[in-house]
Write a protein that holds these residues in place. Structure first.
Motif, PDB file in Angstrom:
ATOM      1  N   ASN A  76      79.001 104.089 -38.183  1.00 21.57           N
ATOM      2  CA  ASN A  76      80.145 103.614 -37.402  1.00 21.57           C
ATOM      3  C   ASN A  76      81.355 104.530 -37.613  1.00 21.57           C
ATOM      4  O   ASN A  76      81.993 104.511 -38.663  1.00 21.57           O
ATOM      5  CB  ASN A  76      80.499 102.180 -37.782  1.00 21.57           C
ATOM      6  N   TRP A  77      81.665 105.299 -36.606  1.00 24.52           N
ATOM      7  CA  TRP A  77      82.731 106.293 -36.663  1.00 24.52           C
ATOM      8  C   TRP A  77      84.109 105.639 -36.696  1.00 24.52           C
ATOM      9  O   TRP A  77      85.056 106.167 -37.284  1.00 24.52           O
ATOM     10  CB  TRP A  77      82.532 107.220 -35.471  1.00 24.52           C
ATOM     11  N   LYS A  97      82.074  98.793 -31.896  1.00 30.35           N
ATOM     12  CA  LYS A  97      81.620  99.865 -32.778  1.00 30.35           C
ATOM     13  C   LYS A  97      81.288 101.112 -31.962  1.00 30.35           C
ATOM     14  O   LYS A  97      80.848 101.020 -30.820  1.00 30.35           O
ATOM     15  CB  LYS A  97      80.372  99.442 -33.559  1.00 30.35           C
ATOM     16  N   ASP A 135      85.041 103.058 -38.362  1.00 34.14           N
ATOM     17  CA  ASP A 135      85.368 102.583 -39.711  1.00 34.14           C
ATOM     18  C   ASP A 135      85.539 103.713 -40.714  1.00 34.14           C
ATOM     19  O   ASP A 135      85.957 103.475 -41.857  1.00 34.14           O
ATOM     20  CB  ASP A 135      84.279 101.633 -40.226  1.00 34.14           C
ATOM     21  N   GLU A 180      78.959 104.298 -32.984  1.00 39.03           N
ATOM     22  CA  GLU A 180      78.096 104.876 -34.008  1.00 39.03           C
ATOM     23  C   GLU A 180      77.667 106.277 -33.596  1.00 39.03           C
ATOM     24  O   GLU A 180      77.150 106.478 -32.493  1.00 39.03           O
ATOM     25  CB  GLU A 180      76.866 104.000 -34.229  1.00 39.03           C
ATOM     26  N   SER A 237      78.938  99.898 -28.959  1.00 37.70           N
ATOM     27  CA  SER A 237      78.574  98.483 -28.932  1.00 37.70           C
ATOM     28  C   SER A 237      79.812  97.611 -28.752  1.00 37.70           C
ATOM     29  O   SER A 237      80.722  97.643 -29.603  1.00 37.70           O
ATOM     30  CB  SER A 237      77.859  98.079 -30.231  1.00 37.70           C
TER      31      SER A 237
END
Length: 333
Positions: free
Chosen positions: A80-81, A73, A83, A75, A16
């Motif tokens: 969310n990878w 992001k 973070d 995901e 995203s």
């Protein structure tokens, strides 16, 4: 750009608004990836195509966190990878792996192929017994068409096609959900390419992998993918069904890529445009308005001023071109 997928299940990979900007020593900013969005479901393939320098590899390395994203992001199965930290990041890294372009450069010449395949499993502490580790390695090698007896041989003893199979086995070692294949057959002989491509398809069907297949060759992407994203200067300019994009391209850049594909019939006239022979603009000094306008055969004055918005066509294709925006259609007729 969002995808055409309408399934209610969670995508295996959801990207995203991903961007990556590099600040150079001269304080200039290089825009490698700019506001990219897409989703890939389990068992499906998204093809990413574009010229060298368009940002395909930078996008893949940012998704893998080899480059730090500026914004956006990534995901994996809804998490969310980008973070994730420490133990969570280590656990999530198992779900997303990469097959690199050059099979020779991606392997240590001093390390046997068995050690290379077992290395990620050791790092993840998947097996406590060396016997179990070697059994898993043997299964992986056999699964990609190699013999387990070759486990202790070194990379110089294999052909390019065999080494790429080793790279695929290593990527599968942690049973990932997503695999990024960055130009995985460009360094191989033509006679070997079909074998490796068919291996990808067989493994994907069997293991329900979400595959991102990156290439500058539109014909390979069409063969491998359900959906295609066409990249130009770090942006997706066209996204849609693979067959629809290849048979009815909406963006002038996609049309240029298709026209540049060699035809097997020697009497076939290639429809090269002058834009196909011009250089890709520098990502450090991107054109104003539509970034493709300096090479576009149908560009108008408005293209130098307005940045195209995403427009969804009646066939489901999403395109960034002023020609397809309602308020500017009359300019191009």
């Amino acid at each position: 750009m969002s995808t055409l997928i309408k399934d209610t299940e969670t995508p295996a990979l959801n990207v995203s608004n991903l961007s990556i900007h590099f600040t150079l020593k001269n304080k200039k900013t290089l825009v490698a990836v700019d506001d990219i969005s897409f989703s890939v479901m389990a068992g499906k393939t998204l093809g990413i195509v574009g010229e060298s320098g368009c940002g395909k590899t930078s996008l893949a390395k940012t998704i893998l966190r080899l480059y730090q994203a500026t914004s956006g992001k990534v995901e994996v199965n809804g998490v969310n990878w980008l973070d994730a930290k420490n133990a969570q990041a280590k656990q999530m890294r198992r779900n997303i792996q990469m097959v690199f372009q050059d099979p020779y450069a991606s392997l240590d010449p001093r390390q046997s192929i068995g050690s290379a395949v077992m290395e990620p499993m050791r790092a993840a502490n998947l097996f406590s017994s060396r016997t179990d580790l070697e059994d898993r390695c043997a299964w992986l090698l056999e699964h990609v068409g190699l013999s387990p007896t070759q486990m202790w041989r070194f990379p110089h003893e294999f052909s390019g096609g065999q080494l790429q199979r080793v790279g695929i086995a290593r990527a599968l070692a942690l049973t990932p959900k997503v695999i990024l294949a960055d130009e995985p057959v460009s360094a191989l002989d033509v006679s070997i390419r079909a074998q490796v491509l068919n291996l990808f398809r067989d493994l994907q069907r069997e293991m329900k992998l979400a595959l991102i297949f990156i290439s500058h060759d539109l014909s390979l992407v069409r063969y491998m993918s359900q959906n295609i994203a066409v990249m130009y200067l770090g942006r997706i300019v066209e996204f849609g069904d693979a067959e629809e994009i290849c048979s009815n391209p909406a963006h002038p850049y996609t049309q240029m890529l298709i026209n540049s594909i060699p035809h097997p019939n020697p009497t076939h006239k290639l429809e090269f445009s002058n834009s196909a022979c011009t250089d890709l603009p520098s990502p450090m000094n991107q054109p104003s308005g539509c970034v493709f306008h300096p090479r576009c055969p149908i560009a108008k004055d408005i293209c130098r001023e307005k940045v195209p918005k995403e427009t969804q066509l009646s066939n489901g294709t999403k395109v960034r071109c002023l020609k397809h925006e309602v308020e500017y259609k009359s300019v191009f007729t």
